[in-house]
Design a protein around this motif. Structure first.
Motif, PDB file in Angstrom:
ATOM      1  N   ASP A  45      25.040  44.735  39.308  1.00 21.83           N
ATOM      2  CA  ASP A  45      25.137  44.883  40.761  1.00 21.83           C
ATOM      3  C   ASP A  45      23.818  44.593  41.472  1.00 21.83           C
ATOM      4  N   GLN A  89      28.326  42.218  43.949  1.00 17.41           N
ATOM      5  CA  GLN A  89      29.363  43.239  43.756  1.00 17.41           C
ATOM      6  C   GLN A  89      30.096  43.029  42.434  1.00 17.41           C
ATOM      7  N   GLN A 133      28.055  47.338  36.049  1.00 14.62           N
ATOM      8  CA  GLN A 133      27.234  48.180  36.922  1.00 14.62           C
ATOM      9  C   GLN A 133      25.779  47.730  36.926  1.00 14.62           C
ATOM     10  N   SER A 147      30.521  44.938  39.931  1.00 16.72           N
ATOM     11  CA  SER A 147      31.324  46.056  39.430  1.00 16.72           C
ATOM     12  C   SER A 147      32.528  46.365  40.314  1.00 16.72           C
ATOM     13  N   LYS A 148      32.774  45.528  41.336  1.00 14.64           N
ATOM     14  CA  LYS A 148      33.923  45.759  42.212  1.00 14.64           C
ATOM     15  C   LYS A 148      35.211  45.615  41.402  1.00 14.64           C
TER      16      LYS A 148
END
Length: 458
Positions: A419, A424, A416, A426-427
């Motif tokens: 990010d 992205q 997180q 934490s995708k």
């Protein structure tokens, strides 16, 4: 730009979230990697030794050292990554977009590959270069820099097969395992200057059948061989025991059987585990769709290549090695039955390696010492960069391998906070909040994250 900015978090907040101590975290990764490495390499080397029919001296003197070298290599690759991860954070005072993945993995991978035997470095380099190339392509697609080509893996395989078959038919074109593998798949009949007995085997077979007793099996066999010998065969074709049609049909049947058996054998371990718990699933070992797909792929590749070669000999009335370029390309269409980016990329990597070494032999390409170790280190670093910053760009099978090697700890990174770099990170990890030690958490992190729950390690 976000890519060049620095985030001032410590390595506990980003990397080893399960333990605030860098030393203990590195020890956890190393112990886990050591255990997994032994589980991988002990059966691998034992099976390889049995298949190669190694003598007793190998088991007594060489087996254990080879297992130790490979285990040390893989363990070091995992353990040293987290070491350099922490060292770079302390030197830089935080994390940049490429420091948490690429620059931490680069020195770790370079040191690790030096621990491996030289005879295995080339194979590992090709494997990781294949992984890195596919990863970079997916990164480019995500950023809109390139557009994926429909059936691109098939087109790549067609081009690769075309050039490989050309080298196979050329004088001194291929050597070693590649040449042996293609001789097994395609046969010696398609090699120019290859002596194939014509009349003697035919007479010997006829004599044997004539002298042998006439059985229910003997009559159909004699009839089938007679049919195969009769029919159209160009004077340049070297398949003296068959006409051109039966030559292609036999090639399909033979390699279909090989592909089918390979897939069955690959499923035996999982089927054995389900033998007692779910015996109803055992028939799927033989009637699985993938078994037939691989068989059709290999069988059609051989039959299309042989058929195209025969057709070109009939059309041009000569046997030319340039025929292999066309026949190989057409045979590559067989991948439509068994689409695999992994196979296409691996064979393409081997093709590049073959062309490179041919250039060195011809004196047209310079030789770079230690190129394999450098390429391995860079390729592995690219894959680690994706594993940290954009897992969605990494091949799923390789991500599972990293999770296995680290006992699931690679998934515990606090993505997180990454990010901010716009990748992205934490995708796929939405909702995951690591349980950090509050004594080592900065005030900035406390404003971003909520307290997490306990996390079980794999």
């Amino acid at each position: 730009m976000a890519a060049f900015s620095k985030i001032p978090y410590n390595c506990h907040e980003i990397g080893h979230t399960w333990d605030p101590s860098c030393v203990r975290a590195a020890g956890d990764i190393t112990r886990g990697a050591l255990e997994v490495s032994f589980k991988i390499y002990v059966p691998l080397y034992l099976i390889a030794a049995i298949l190669r029919r190694k003598k007793k001296d190998y088991y007594l003197k060489r087996l254990i050292p080879e297992i130790f070298w490979s285990t040390s290599f893989l363990t070091a690759n995992g353990g040293l990554y987290i070491v350099f991860f922490c060292i770079l954070r302390k030197l830089l005072g935080g994390f940049y977009s490429w420091s948490a993945g690429f620059w931490s993995a680069l020195p770790a991978s370079y040191i690790a590959i030096l621990l491996e035997r030289k005879s295995r470095r080339g194979l590992l380099t090709i494997y990781m270069a294949n992984q890195a190339t596919e990863t970079l392509f997916r990164m480019a697609v995500t950023r809109g820099m390139v557009k994926p080509i429909k059936h691109g893996e098939v087109l790549l395989f067609c081009i690769t097969a075309s050039l490989f078959m050309f080298f196979f038919r050329s004088k001194d074109g291929l050597k070693g395992f590649a040449s042996s593998a293609l001789k097994f798949i395609v046969g010696k009949e398609e090699i120019p200057n290859q002596t194939v007995a014509a009349d003697e085997p035919q007479q010997h077979a006829a004599g044997t059948l004539g002298a042998g007793r006439r059985t229910l099996i003997g009559y159909p066999r004699e009839l089938l061989q007679s049919i195969c010998r009769k029919g159209p065969r160009h004077r340049c074709c070297k398949h003296y025991q068959d006409n051109c049609i039966s030559y292609c049909v036999k090639g399909f049947i033979r390699m279909f059987s090989v592909g089918y058996l390979i897939q069955c054998l690959l499923k035996v371990p999982s089927a054995f585990r389900q033998m007692f718990s779910k015996p109803s699933r055992l028939p799927s070992l033989f009637y699985n769709k993938e078994n037939f797909q691989l068989g059709v792929f290999l069988g059609s590749f051989v039959s299309i290549y042989k058929g195209a070669s025969c057709l070109l000999r009939w059309m041009r009335n000569i046997d030319d090695e340039l025929h292999a370029l066309i026949a190989g390309f057409l045979a590559g269409i067989s991948m439509c039955f068994y689409k695999s980016t992994t196979i296409s990329m691996y064979l393409f990597s081997k093709l590049v390696e073959t062309i490179y070494f041919k250039g060195i032999e011809a004196g047209k390409v310079p030789y770079f010492p230690h190129a394999d170790t450098i390429i391995y280190a860079i390729s592995t670093a690219v894959c680690f960069q994706a594993a940290v910053m954009e897992v969605q760009s990494l091949r799923p099978a390789y991500w599972k391998f990293l999770l296995r090697l680290t006992k699931g700890r690679f998934a515990l990174m606090n993505r997180q906070l990454l990010d901010v770099f716009g990748t992205q990170a934490s995708k796929g990890f939405e909702g995951f909040v690591p349980k950090l030690d509050p004594r080592y958490v900065t005030a900035l992190t406390q404003t971003v994250l909520l307290p997490g729950d306990d996390v079980k390690l794999g």
